[in-house]
Scaffold this motif. Sequence first.
Motif, PDB file in Angstrom:
ATOM      1  N   SER A 358       7.428 -22.828-112.312  1.00 24.73           N
ATOM      2  CA  SER A 358       7.822 -23.476-113.566  1.00 24.73           C
ATOM      3  C   SER A 358       9.115 -22.879-114.112  1.00 24.73           C
ATOM      4  O   SER A 358      10.011 -23.616-114.547  1.00 24.73           O
ATOM      5  CB  SER A 358       6.692 -23.339-114.601  1.00 24.73           C
ATOM      6  N   PHE A 359       9.263 -21.546-114.048  1.00 25.44           N
ATOM      7  CA  PHE A 359      10.503 -20.945-114.536  1.00 25.44           C
ATOM      8  C   PHE A 359      11.667 -21.260-113.600  1.00 25.44           C
ATOM      9  O   PHE A 359      12.807 -21.444-114.064  1.00 25.44           O
ATOM     10  CB  PHE A 359      10.325 -19.430-114.681  1.00 25.44           C
ATOM     11  N   MET A 364      16.667 -24.606-112.850  1.00 21.87           N
ATOM     12  CA  MET A 364      17.347 -25.683-112.138  1.00 21.87           C
ATOM     13  C   MET A 364      17.630 -26.864-113.060  1.00 21.87           C
ATOM     14  O   MET A 364      18.629 -27.583-112.878  1.00 21.87           O
ATOM     15  CB  MET A 364      16.516 -26.126-110.943  1.00 21.87           C
ATOM     16  N   CYS A 365      16.767 -27.070-114.061  1.00 24.30           N
ATOM     17  CA  CYS A 365      17.049 -28.116-115.053  1.00 24.30           C
ATOM     18  C   CYS A 365      18.330 -27.803-115.821  1.00 24.30           C
ATOM     19  O   CYS A 365      19.150 -28.689-116.094  1.00 24.30           O
ATOM     20  CB  CYS A 365      15.880 -28.235-116.031  1.00 24.30           C
ATOM     21  N   ILE A 366      18.483 -26.536-116.183  1.00 21.15           N
ATOM     22  CA  ILE A 366      19.670 -26.136-116.938  1.00 21.15           C
ATOM     23  C   ILE A 366      20.924 -26.256-116.086  1.00 21.15           C
ATOM     24  O   ILE A 366      21.990 -26.684-116.567  1.00 21.15           O
ATOM     25  CB  ILE A 366      19.494 -24.696-117.454  1.00 21.15           C
ATOM     26  N   ASN A 375      15.670 -34.859-113.842  1.00 26.87           N
ATOM     27  CA  ASN A 375      14.328 -35.443-113.950  1.00 26.87           C
ATOM     28  C   ASN A 375      13.380 -34.844-112.911  1.00 26.87           C
ATOM     29  O   ASN A 375      12.201 -34.584-113.198  1.00 26.87           O
ATOM     30  CB  ASN A 375      14.404 -36.960-113.787  1.00 26.87           C
ATOM     31  N   HIS A 376      13.882 -34.621-111.711  1.00 28.82           N
ATOM     32  CA  HIS A 376      13.045 -34.059-110.654  1.00 28.82           C
ATOM     33  C   HIS A 376      12.577 -32.645-111.019  1.00 28.82           C
ATOM     34  O   HIS A 376      11.378 -32.341-110.955  1.00 28.82           O
ATOM     35  CB  HIS A 376      13.823 -34.032-109.344  1.00 28.82           C
ATOM     36  N   TYR A 377      13.515 -31.806-111.432  1.00 26.61           N
ATOM     37  CA  TYR A 377      13.152 -30.428-111.743  1.00 26.61           C
ATOM     38  C   TYR A 377      12.359 -30.321-113.049  1.00 26.61           C
ATOM     39  O   TYR A 377      11.532 -29.422-113.213  1.00 26.61           O
ATOM     40  CB  TYR A 377      14.397 -29.548-111.810  1.00 26.61           C
TER      41      TYR A 377
END
Length: 415
Positions: A358-359, A364-366, A375-377
């Motif tokens: 999750s972290f 990876m979202c950032i 959206n995937h991450y």
Amino acid sequence: MISEASAPSPEELGCFLSQYGAWLLGSGSTCIRVEKNINRMAQAFGMDVEITILPRHLQIAVCRCGRDSVATCLSAVCQSPTSFNIITRLSELSWAIADGRIDFATAKQRFDQIVCSDRQNKTAVLLMVALANASFCRLFGGDAAAMAIVGIATLCGYFLKTVMIERGIDIRAVFIICADTRSHRNPFPLWLHAIHSRCHKCAVPCARHTVSEFFQRLAPPPLYMCVQPLCRCCDTYRMPVGRTMRGHVTYENRYVLTMIVQVLQDALFAAIASVGFAAISRPPRRAYFYCAVIAAAAHSLRFILMSGDVNIVVATAISSFAAGTIAVLLSHTARTPAETCLFPALLPMIPGMYAYRSFGAMVMCILGEREAEFNHYFYLFASNGFTCVAILLGMVAGATVPMFIFKKISFQATR
């Protein structure tokens, strides 16, 4: 109850009880245990107490039964490492006072001895923690190389942490530096590639009667609903019912033996991990065996349930409830509070991989630049994060409920 002539004054008792409670809280005891132990001792001396527990302080108000004069004492919570040994021995001291086996002067001497004699073999603890982390890696599917890397990294990081804490360095800086040291000592993250599903299912020819069919035909519906997860697990490994073969091991029985070996292996590494994690919290030596037994039973039960397609959250909650029940029932035999054996036994079920994923997905979202990538991450972050939180809530609820169901046994274990 101790006679009033030999009982201490409210001021003396208040000072003693405030220091007693401050050491209990500083050693990691629960608030309810602090309240019960202090009330037990105050009633033995014929006095009433009012307890106020603050984040860093403990306030005790003491008065003789039926009188108006009140003595108030305030003590700072002791900044000491978690020590189930101190909790156990201080709980035994409270029962010795409540049962009238010692007087107030002897109680003060024993208290001083308990808080000053809590020592550990640092080398043994260091090795046990490294072995525990290596076993924890194995529970997540790591191979021998991954276990060796994790063990060496833990040795370096934990040794550095011990040295820095002894020199008085801020605990927050210590954890940041030690985590960075472990990552640099582990430049080959082979263990990430060694993670695989522990619930491997093999396709084998069907037997004439599966376990589910057997119980569904013969057992009453309520009983069948209770054993259905275990039946599914047995069906996964195609355990035949009603078929006997002599002289050799059948194709189906090989998978039964494989499952038994996997369950025993899971129990073994969970027991090793719990003993190593228990060493950090300084339990009495007699508690190590019970930590290992409870962890082996709980983790192997979760393994069996997950092999039977039971959701990991449900399987963890059931296993935690079983661990809590066993810990409470064995606490009187072990002569330790139930949480002394329970908390280390639960640690092998901590959802570390879900938290890590999750972290990682959050980072990876950032760093993601495209919407589809984000959206995937974010999906991975939400899925793993919610699963991690749900598992932790299931562990807390499952482990806590038995301590309240068997409350009398739980709080009289050290008597």
